[in-house]
Design an enzyme around this catalytic site. Structure first.
Site, PDB file in Angstrom:
ATOM      1  N   ARG A 196       4.272  -7.819   6.064  1.00  0.00           N
ATOM      2  CA  ARG A 196       4.754  -6.671   6.815  1.00  0.00           C
ATOM      3  C   ARG A 196       4.848  -7.040   8.298  1.00  0.00           C
ATOM      4  O   ARG A 196       4.260  -8.019   8.747  1.00  0.00           O
ATOM      5  CB  ARG A 196       3.820  -5.488   6.618  1.00  0.00           C
TER       6      ARG A 196
ATOM      7  N   SER B  30       3.738  -5.341  10.964  1.00  0.00           N
ATOM      8  CA  SER B  30       2.752  -4.796  11.890  1.00  0.00           C
ATOM      9  C   SER B  30       1.987  -5.933  12.565  1.00  0.00           C
ATOM     10  O   SER B  30       1.877  -7.035  12.026  1.00  0.00           O
ATOM     11  CB  SER B  30       1.760  -3.898  11.140  1.00  0.00           C
TER      12      SER B  30
ATOM     13  N   LYS C  57      -6.999  -4.261   0.339  1.00  0.00           N
ATOM     14  CA  LYS C  57      -7.199  -2.832   0.062  1.00  0.00           C
ATOM     15  C   LYS C  57      -5.891  -2.088  -0.151  1.00  0.00           C
ATOM     16  O   LYS C  57      -5.887  -0.970  -0.668  1.00  0.00           O
ATOM     17  CB  LYS C  57      -8.012  -2.166   1.171  1.00  0.00           C
ATOM     18  N   ASP C  58      -4.760  -2.696   0.226  1.00  0.00           N
ATOM     19  CA  ASP C  58      -3.452  -2.066   0.030  1.00  0.00           C
ATOM     20  C   ASP C  58      -2.848  -2.368  -1.338  1.00  0.00           C
ATOM     21  O   ASP C  58      -1.817  -1.785  -1.701  1.00  0.00           O
ATOM     22  CB  ASP C  58      -2.466  -2.522   1.107  1.00  0.00           C
TER      23      ASP C  58
ATOM     24  N   ALA D 297      -5.888   8.938   7.509  1.00  0.00           N
ATOM     25  CA  ALA D 297      -4.932   9.063   6.416  1.00  0.00           C
ATOM     26  C   ALA D 297      -5.599   8.815   5.072  1.00  0.00           C
ATOM     27  O   ALA D 297      -5.173   9.356   4.059  1.00  0.00           O
ATOM     28  CB  ALA D 297      -3.775   8.093   6.615  1.00  0.00           C
TER      29      ALA D 297
ATOM     30  N   LEU E 204      -7.897   9.187   2.010  1.00  0.00           N
ATOM     31  CA  LEU E 204      -8.676  10.246   1.378  1.00  0.00           C
ATOM     32  C   LEU E 204     -10.147   9.868   1.296  1.00  0.00           C
ATOM     33  O   LEU E 204     -11.026  10.731   1.379  1.00  0.00           O
ATOM     34  CB  LEU E 204      -8.140  10.545  -0.024  1.00  0.00           C
ATOM     35  N   ARG E 205     -10.429   8.590   1.114  1.00  0.00           N
ATOM     36  CA  ARG E 205     -11.828   8.142   1.078  1.00  0.00           C
ATOM     37  C   ARG E 205     -12.518   8.440   2.397  1.00  0.00           C
ATOM     38  O   ARG E 205     -13.616   9.029   2.427  1.00  0.00           O
ATOM     39  CB  ARG E 205     -11.889   6.630   0.787  1.00  0.00           C
ATOM     40  N   ARG E 206     -11.897   8.028   3.501  1.00  0.00           N
ATOM     41  CA  ARG E 206     -12.513   8.268   4.813  1.00  0.00           C
ATOM     42  C   ARG E 206     -12.640   9.758   5.095  1.00  0.00           C
ATOM     43  O   ARG E 206     -13.660  10.212   5.635  1.00  0.00           O
ATOM     44  CB  ARG E 206     -11.692   7.583   5.904  1.00  0.00           C
TER      45      ARG E 206
ATOM     46  N   ARG F 162      -1.381   8.660  10.778  1.00  0.00           N
ATOM     47  CA  ARG F 162      -0.789   7.417  10.284  1.00  0.00           C
ATOM     48  C   ARG F 162      -0.383   6.572  11.485  1.00  0.00           C
ATOM     49  O   ARG F 162      -0.371   7.024  12.611  1.00  0.00           O
ATOM     50  CB  ARG F 162       0.436   7.721   9.416  1.00  0.00           C
TER      51      ARG F 162
ATOM     52  N   ASN G  11       0.097   2.207  13.127  1.00  0.00           N
ATOM     53  CA  ASN G  11      -0.612   0.935  13.195  1.00  0.00           C
ATOM     54  C   ASN G  11      -1.899   1.076  14.003  1.00  0.00           C
ATOM     55  O   ASN G  11      -2.223   2.154  14.525  1.00  0.00           O
ATOM     56  CB  ASN G  11       0.294  -0.174  13.746  1.00  0.00           C
ATOM     57  N   VAL G  12      -2.644  -0.002  14.089  1.00  0.00           N
ATOM     58  CA  VAL G  12      -3.965   0.027  14.719  1.00  0.00           C
ATOM     59  C   VAL G  12      -3.881   0.512  16.161  1.00  0.00           C
ATOM     60  O   VAL G  12      -4.645   1.392  16.582  1.00  0.00           O
ATOM     61  CB  VAL G  12      -4.623  -1.364  14.647  1.00  0.00           C
TER      62      VAL G  12
ATOM     63  N   THR H  13      -1.638   2.334  17.653  1.00  0.00           N
ATOM     64  CA  THR H  13      -1.258   3.750  17.712  1.00  0.00           C
ATOM     65  C   THR H  13      -2.480   4.630  17.504  1.00  0.00           C
ATOM     66  O   THR H  13      -2.707   5.599  18.241  1.00  0.00           O
ATOM     67  CB  THR H  13      -0.197   4.066  16.649  1.00  0.00           C
ATOM     68  N   ARG H  14      -3.287   4.311  16.498  1.00  0.00           N
ATOM     69  CA  ARG H  14      -4.455   5.138  16.202  1.00  0.00           C
ATOM     70  C   ARG H  14      -5.537   4.981  17.271  1.00  0.00           C
ATOM     71  O   ARG H  14      -6.218   5.946  17.622  1.00  0.00           O
ATOM     72  CB  ARG H  14      -4.978   4.804  14.809  1.00  0.00           C
TER      73      ARG H  14
ATOM     74  N   CYS I 138      -4.171   6.407  -4.560  1.00  0.00           N
ATOM     75  CA  CYS I 138      -4.420   7.117  -3.303  1.00  0.00           C
ATOM     76  C   CYS I 138      -4.692   8.598  -3.531  1.00  0.00           C
ATOM     77  O   CYS I 138      -4.814   9.359  -2.583  1.00  0.00           O
ATOM     78  CB  CYS I 138      -3.223   6.944  -2.360  1.00  0.00           C
TER      79      CYS I 138
END
Length: 337
Positions: free
Chosen positions: A37, A39, A111-112, A156, A158-160, A177, A179-180, A182-183, A270
């Site tokens: 990807r 990113s 993890k993806d 984003a 659900l686990r977290r 949502r 990239n790193v 941005t968050r 997910c």
């Protein structure tokens, strides 16, 4: 074979020998092309893979080209992945490029990866695992407990979301949502009060200092595969698979065999908050997994240990045992509104 992707596969980009155009335009003949990807984190992982592979075989790094592939998961930013198609949104265009022969192997955040890979695609190895913990990013506190009452947590996963709600039911959880960077910017500017990121990603991007705290793994069990870089190749491409075997980390592969088998037994996607982490300790494999209700109100846990050679069996047994204890509706509960 997968359908043609509706994302795009960019030609390998030229950038001072970093990303190179095509297989015939470089001074050194390109031996392998990897897909990733676009990113910053994905490219950092691709470059680390290229560095290790070139070192292992005595190649020039320029002989391994990087092809940037834009995925559906990168394009969809306005809703959770659980509502858009699940984890495969980060992999299916890359899988198509692999099966079509446009790339020789792919680099993924483990993890993806979906629990089931497409026919013809095989996991060919893992790099040594980075820190698997989650990191708290906030300008207001250095712990989940220290956040103000009613603080806005952007996430984003659900686990977290479920794990944060379990610790702090008062938090206002919002979709975040991007990239790193941005968050990070959202949390540090006050647009939201806090977010959670993988420590592994921060470390790989040289952004460790931006984490306010690494969360206790016993309280915040990570996603299956978190911190690991997975390498995928065509099942029958023995040349590429043999080349990648030279950089496979056996301990990480063992841990991921257990974690992914655990996830597969739960039909993990997910749509359900699921966590799992395995590690080797004193010659034994230790696995812990959990499933949560989406609102964090209830958590179900499984633990398993045994010989590393039995990793996949142990993971599957843990998943089956836990699944047998789950009340109806937990695995595929309707989303919170």
């Amino acid at each position: 074979m997968l359908a043609k992707p509706y994302g795009t596969v960019a030609p390998p980009l030229a950038s001072g020998g970093d990303l190179a155009y095509g297989r015939s335009s470089m001074a050194s003949a390109v031996l392998l092309t990897l897909g990733a990807r676009g990113s910053p984190l994905s490219l950092a992982q691709a470059r680390e893979t290229r560095r290790r592979l070139a070192l292992a075989h005595g190649w020039d790094e320029a002989q391994i080209a990087i092809s940037v592939i834009r995925t559906s998961g990168d394009l969809i930013q306005d809703r959770p992945l659980s509502e858009a198609g699940g984890k495969g949104l980060f992999t299916k265009e890359i899988d198509s490029a692999l099966l079509d022969g446009r790339i020789d192997f792919a680099v993924h955040s483990a993890k993806d990866l979906p629990t089931a890979l497409p026919d013809g695609v095989a996991l060919a190895g893992f790099l040594p695992r980075e820190d698997p913990r989650d990191a708290l990013i906030s300008a207001l506190a250095d712990s989940i407990a220290g956040l103000p009452r009613g603080a806005r947590l952007g996430a984003a996963s659900l686990r977290r979301q479920a794990q944060a709600r379990r610790l702090r039911p008062d938090l206002k959880v919002e979709l975040l949502r991007g990239n790193v960077e941005t968050r990070l910017a959202k949390a540090e500017s006050g647009a939201i009060d806090a977010t959670l990121l993988a420590m592994a990603g921060l470390n790989r991007l040289g952004l460790t200092h931006r984490a306010r705290a690494a969360l206790d793994i016993d309280l915040f069990l990570p996603a299956v595969g978190q911190g690991a870089i997975a390498l995928a190749a065509r099942d029958g491409d023995l040349r590429t698979r043999d080349a990648l075997a030279a950089i496979n980390d056996a301990d990480t592969a063992t841990a991921l065999a257990a974690e992914r088998a655990f996830l597969a037994e739960l039909d993990g996607s997910c749509r359900t908050p699921i966590a799992g982490h395995a590690r080797l300790e004193d010659g034994r494999l230790l696995l812990r997994g959990e499933v949560l209700r989406e609102d964090g109100s209830v958590r179900f846990e499984a633990r398993m240990s045994g010989a590393p050679a039995d990793a996949a069996r142990l993971g599957a047994e843990a998943g089956r045992e836990l699944r047998g204890r789950l009340p109806p509706g937990v695995l595929f509960a309707p989303p919170l509104r």
